[in-house]
Design a protein around this motif. Structure first.
Motif, PDB file in Angstrom:
ATOM      1  N   LYS A 632      -7.257 -28.172  95.429  1.00 25.52           N
ATOM      2  CA  LYS A 632      -6.152 -27.558  96.149  1.00 25.52           C
ATOM      3  C   LYS A 632      -5.110 -28.620  96.463  1.00 25.52           C
ATOM      4  O   LYS A 632      -5.437 -29.697  96.954  1.00 25.52           O
ATOM      5  N   ILE A 633      -3.851 -28.311  96.165  1.00 26.86           N
ATOM      6  CA  ILE A 633      -2.759 -29.261  96.411  1.00 26.86           C
ATOM      7  C   ILE A 633      -2.291 -29.116  97.847  1.00 26.86           C
ATOM      8  O   ILE A 633      -1.943 -28.018  98.294  1.00 26.86           O
ATOM      9  N   THR A 634      -2.302 -30.228  98.572  1.00 24.93           N
ATOM     10  CA  THR A 634      -1.906 -30.211  99.986  1.00 24.93           C
ATOM     11  C   THR A 634      -0.467 -30.670 100.205  1.00 24.93           C
ATOM     12  O   THR A 634       0.185 -30.235 101.145  1.00 24.93           O
ATOM     13  N   SER A 635       0.017 -31.558  99.334  1.00 26.73           N
ATOM     14  CA  SER A 635       1.419 -31.988  99.465  1.00 26.73           C
ATOM     15  C   SER A 635       1.938 -32.521  98.136  1.00 26.73           C
ATOM     16  O   SER A 635       1.161 -32.956  97.282  1.00 26.73           O
ATOM     17  N   ILE A 636       3.263 -32.431  97.995  1.00 30.21           N
ATOM     18  CA  ILE A 636       3.938 -32.967  96.807  1.00 30.21           C
ATOM     19  C   ILE A 636       5.142 -33.757  97.290  1.00 30.21           C
ATOM     20  O   ILE A 636       5.930 -33.278  98.120  1.00 30.21           O
ATOM     21  N   GLN A 637       5.267 -34.967  96.797  1.00 29.87           N
ATOM     22  CA  GLN A 637       6.466 -35.767  97.046  1.00 29.87           C
ATOM     23  C   GLN A 637       7.002 -36.174  95.684  1.00 29.87           C
ATOM     24  O   GLN A 637       6.231 -36.628  94.823  1.00 29.87           O
ATOM     25  N   ALA A 638       8.303 -36.000  95.480  1.00 32.17           N
ATOM     26  CA  ALA A 638       8.784 -36.210  94.114  1.00 32.17           C
ATOM     27  C   ALA A 638      10.258 -36.571  94.054  1.00 32.17           C
ATOM     28  O   ALA A 638      11.047 -36.234  94.939  1.00 32.17           O
ATOM     29  N   LYS A 747      17.492 -42.199  97.097  1.00 31.36           N
ATOM     30  CA  LYS A 747      16.789 -41.361  96.127  1.00 31.36           C
ATOM     31  C   LYS A 747      16.914 -39.916  96.577  1.00 31.36           C
ATOM     32  O   LYS A 747      16.770 -39.620  97.777  1.00 31.36           O
ATOM     33  N   TYR A 748      17.193 -39.055  95.626  1.00 34.27           N
ATOM     34  CA  TYR A 748      17.234 -37.631  95.963  1.00 34.27           C
ATOM     35  C   TYR A 748      15.823 -37.093  95.758  1.00 34.27           C
ATOM     36  O   TYR A 748      15.329 -37.042  94.648  1.00 34.27           O
ATOM     37  N   ASP A 767       8.467 -50.581  99.657  1.00 35.58           N
ATOM     38  CA  ASP A 767       7.024 -50.359  99.568  1.00 35.58           C
ATOM     39  C   ASP A 767       6.657 -48.923  99.172  1.00 35.58           C
ATOM     40  O   ASP A 767       5.490 -48.577  99.064  1.00 35.58           O
ATOM     41  N   SER A 768       7.672 -48.104  98.954  1.00 31.95           N
ATOM     42  CA  SER A 768       7.415 -46.702  98.558  1.00 31.95           C
ATOM     43  C   SER A 768       7.201 -46.578  97.053  1.00 31.95           C
ATOM     44  O   SER A 768       7.803 -47.313  96.259  1.00 31.95           O
TER      45      SER A 768
END
Length: 816
Positions: A632-638, A747-748, A767-768
């Protein structure tokens, strides 16, 4: 002794008859031969048509008969030496004078009975065989003519008489014994009843005549000479890759011919099968070709090489009749009553199927007889219908039977599954199924419009399994579409050799023109297809795809149009796979998205849109794999916009923001309208699609969008947009400098967490994971139940025509 039969095309004209003559000469050197011939090509049909005109008191019949007379007189002049032509010209004229008297009677009475039909159609074979015998005699061959009608005895079932084999075999055998000639020529098709009336053996009756004679004289071999290289694995008019069948059993040949293999008349097999006489089907125009051998004992090596099925045959113009009702269950005699009433009306039942519940019986008949059959059945079951034990018979028309036939199908598991699977994958609905316990025939009833497609699908599955033919319909030939076409042409040979797939671009369209080619648009044709194309409309394009009804079809949408997705639902309902680069459908109203996915599942086809997010990156595929495996996907950062990443990676104040955006558009990183990228609309659509694929029912309006563009930049045309960007240059410089003050970059980004999504500019620290992202790269960071501490990262080029086209290409391959 051998029996040779030559069909109508083999004796169509003097040139063809001379080819047949050479074959007869060669065979007669080895053994005594009996030659059975059909009427000249199209003569029987013309005789019938003329009689129909005459019965309607239409004098067109006169010119038709006159043309036939001229045709036969011309044949005499071409086959018989000049000094000997007179008697044969008189012979032809005499018999046409007789015919004219009969036609005059039909014209006066306005009546064309089956008895008269047999009388007039018997002239075709009578004349052709007489003239061919004369030709052979004048060539110095030891030849005699035998009138089949004097020896073959039948009942009085005119147009399809039943043979009295006991009398017939005795007559034919006696003639062959009494006449020592090396060649006997006889007309096919014709016979007489016990009263001396002319009868015929049904269409295809010349084959039957030859088989009857072969059985009567216990011939060594029966040869059927026609215009094809034997029986084929399918009708070559429907299947371009149909192959000749080298050897086949009597039972297989009977099944194939019964269900439409026109090269052999079904009753012809029985007389030779009983006597175990080999039957060969040969090509008059290619006599050296092997042809097809039909026998009891197949060559062992041929059997080993033979595929599971021997062939696919089809029969058109079929209708289904269904008798059903609760009063049929457990009541003996219902089937007998049904078939008896049809038998009394001389209606031939082609196929029968009945469920074990006994609630219904379905039969297939010729479409011409369906209403007659309906009336007969309803009349026979009148009392049962009144008492509501059964309902009035139901009929369905516009159908075909397709049959898969083969001795090797016996005791093989999975044949039906393979057959029904490939048909289902191509959206072919099966109305009825029949399979006998012999297991050598599986017959299905389908819509007649699906016949070509079904026969090709089955032929490819069972006879061409090494190469799968895929038909592509491409909508949009801009940057991505053009690159995709290039990749298809470049890669097709590799796919054929390594993946056993052959891709054909069967249709192509832009906003103005569309062009189709069932055989595939070649590279040469592609260079100028617009000149050959017709006016385009997206609905017209869809209708053409559906009407062509080709197997393994894939519709490819590489547009940004909002109207193109409107045809998706209709295409999916026809089991046409869809590959979409266009994001509109998957990011539209959730119910529309859900319905498209459901329609694809319900119609056993594919709806792929991997390139909606990340171009060629495996982003959506990764989500699907995670979900299927139970994660199960809990979060997406992109970072999902290659355009915006390119822009902010290249904008440092040395060039204007407007110039950097223009460069991105020139290099193919932006949508046709760059504002879709810069406003974040495109990114919002992408995170929406990812959230939906992860199982969250979001709507577009649920996504928070923090735009960095001044409102004035969004007004007017694209040209005005670039002008406004220049005016607001200081605004964009301030955005960059503010991030730089804190040692960060812009960053968008898109984020999804706790069921909510947002997009907008962010200050990203070194550091990201998002920081070290260059050029047009995208990155998607998944956190899941299984990837909770160390996230799953997909990273790479996320824009550009080349990589987007390759992503579309990969979806095409997955879809087939």
């Amino acid at each position: 002794m051998k029996v040779l039969k030559f069909g109508g095309t083999s004796v169509a004209n003097a040139g063809n008859i001379l080819l047949a003559e050479n074959i007869i000469k060669k065979e007669s050197l080895q053994s005594k031969v009996i030659v059975v011939v059909s009427a000249l090509h199209n003569v029987t049909d013309t005789l019938i048509k003329a009689a129909e005109y005459a019965s309607l008191k239409d004098e067109k019949y006169i010119s038709l008969i006159k043309n036939l007379e001229e045709k036969h007189l011309e044949l005499v002049k071409e086959l018989i030496p000049v000094l000997l032509q007179s008697s044969w010209l008189s012979f032809v004229k005499k018999h046409f004078n007789d015919m004219e008297d009969i036609y005059s009677g039909i014209f006066v009475l306005g009546e064309f009975t089956d008895k008269i039909r047999d009388r007039i159609t018997s002239y075709g074979e009578f004349l052709s065989s007489s003239l061919i015998a004369a030709r052979l005699q004048y060539e110095g061959l030891d030849c005699i003519w035998m009138n089949s009608a004097d020896h073959i005895r039948t009942d009085s079932s005119f147009t399809n008489a039943k043979v009295n084999f006991e009398i017939t075999e005795k007559n034919v055998k006696n003639f062959a014994v009494d006449h020592k000639n090396q060649i006997i020529v006889a007309p096919g098709f014709i016979a007489k009843d016990q009263n001396g009336n002319a009868t015929t053996l049904g269409r295809g009756g010349s084959d039957y005549t030859a088989a009857i004679i072969a059985g009567a004289v216990s011939a060594e071999e029966l040869q059927i000479w026609t215009d094809v290289d034997g029986m084929m694995t399918a009708d070559p008019r429907l299947v371009s890759n149909a192959k000749p069948i080298s050897e086949i059993s009597y039972h297989e040949a009977m099944e194939l011919s019964h269900f439409g293999a026109k090269v052999l008349y079904p009753p012809s097999i029985q007389p030779v099968m009983i006597k175990n006489i080999n039957l060969k089907i040969k090509n008059t125009f290619a006599p050296e070709a092997h042809g097809t051998l039909v026998s009891h004992k197949l060559n062992k090596s041929a059997v080993e090489k033979q595929k599971i099925a021997a062939g696919v045959s089809n029969m058109s113009h079929i209708a289904l009749l269904t008798l059903e009702g609760s009063g049929m269950v457990g009541i003996p005699g219902t089937s007998a009553k049904l078939f008896q009433c049809l038998s009394l009306e001389k209606i031939n039942v082609i196929l029968i199927t009945q469920g074990s519940s006994e609630h219904s019986i379905t039969i297939a008949v010729n479409e011409k007889e369906v209403f007659h059959a309906e009336s007969a059945v309803n009349s026979s079951f009148e009392d049962d219908i009144k008492l509501q034990r059964v309902t009035p018979v139901k009929i369905e028309t516009g159908l075909s039977i397709v049959a898969l036939v083969g001795e090797n199908m016996k005791n093989r598991s999975g044949i039906s599954a393979k057959m029904f699977g490939c048909l289902g994958n191509n959206g072919i609905n099966i109305r009825a199924i029949a399979q006998g316990s012999s297991e050598r025939n599986i017959s299905i009833v389908i819509s007649e419009k699906d016949t070509r497609k079904a026969v090709n699908v089955l032929h490819e599955e069972f006879f061409e399994s090494e190469i799968k033919q895929v038909h592509l319909y491409l909508c949009g030939v801009g940057n991505v579409g053009s690159k995709l076409v290039e990749q298809i042409f470049e890669q097709n040979e590799y796919l054929r050799e390594n993946n056993l797939i052959n891709l054909r671009i069967a249709g192509i369209s832009n906003s103005r023109k569309m062009f189709f080619s069932d055989q595939g648009i070649s590279e040469t044709e592609y260079s100028n297809w617009i000149e050959k194309g017709v006016e385009a409309s997206i609905y017209g394009f869809a209708e053409e795809i559906i009407s062509r009804n080709l197997r393994n079809s894939v519709f490819i949408d590489v547009t940004a149009s909002s109207s193109v997705p409107e045809i998706y639902d209709n295409l999916l309902k026809r089991s046409i796979n869809i590959v979409a680069c266009n994001k509109i459908a998957a990011s539209s109203d959730f119910e529309v998205y859900k319905n498209l996915k459901s329609t694809a599942r319900n119609h056993n086809c594919k709806f792929y849109f991997e390139t909606n997010v990340g171009a060629g990156l495996p982003v959506i595929g990764t989500i699907n794999d995670l979900m299927k495996s139970g994660d199960k996907i809990t979060s997406i950062q992109a970072v999902l916009s290659g355009t915006l990443n390119f822009v902010f990676n290249n904008y440092d104040g040395s060039r204007t923001f407007s110039e950097v955006v223009a460069r991105a558009q020139k290099e193919g990183f932006t949508e046709p309208d760059p504002r879709l990228d810069l406003t974040g609309t495109d990114v919002a659509r992408k995170i929406l699609i990812l959230a939906r694929e992860a199982g969250y029912p979001l709507q577009f309006e649920n996504i928070e969008n923090e735009s960095f563009l001044p409102e004035e930049c969004l007004q007017g045309s694209v040209e005005n947009f670039y002008e406004k960007l220049t005016e607001y240059e200081n605004h964009f410089k301030n955005l960059v400098s503010e991030a730089q003050k804190n040692g960060k970059i812009l960053k968008y980004t898109a984020e999804f967490k706790d069921g909510k999504a947002k997009v907008g500019l962010q200050h990203v620290a070194p550091d990201s994971d998002l920081y070290h992202l260059y050029g047009k790269d995208n990155i998607v960071i998944f956190k899941t139940l299984r990837y909770s501490e160390q996230p799953l990262v997909v990273k790479g080029a996320g824009a550009g025509a080349e990589v987007t086209a390759s992503g579309v290409f990969a979806d095409i391959i997955r879809s087939v």
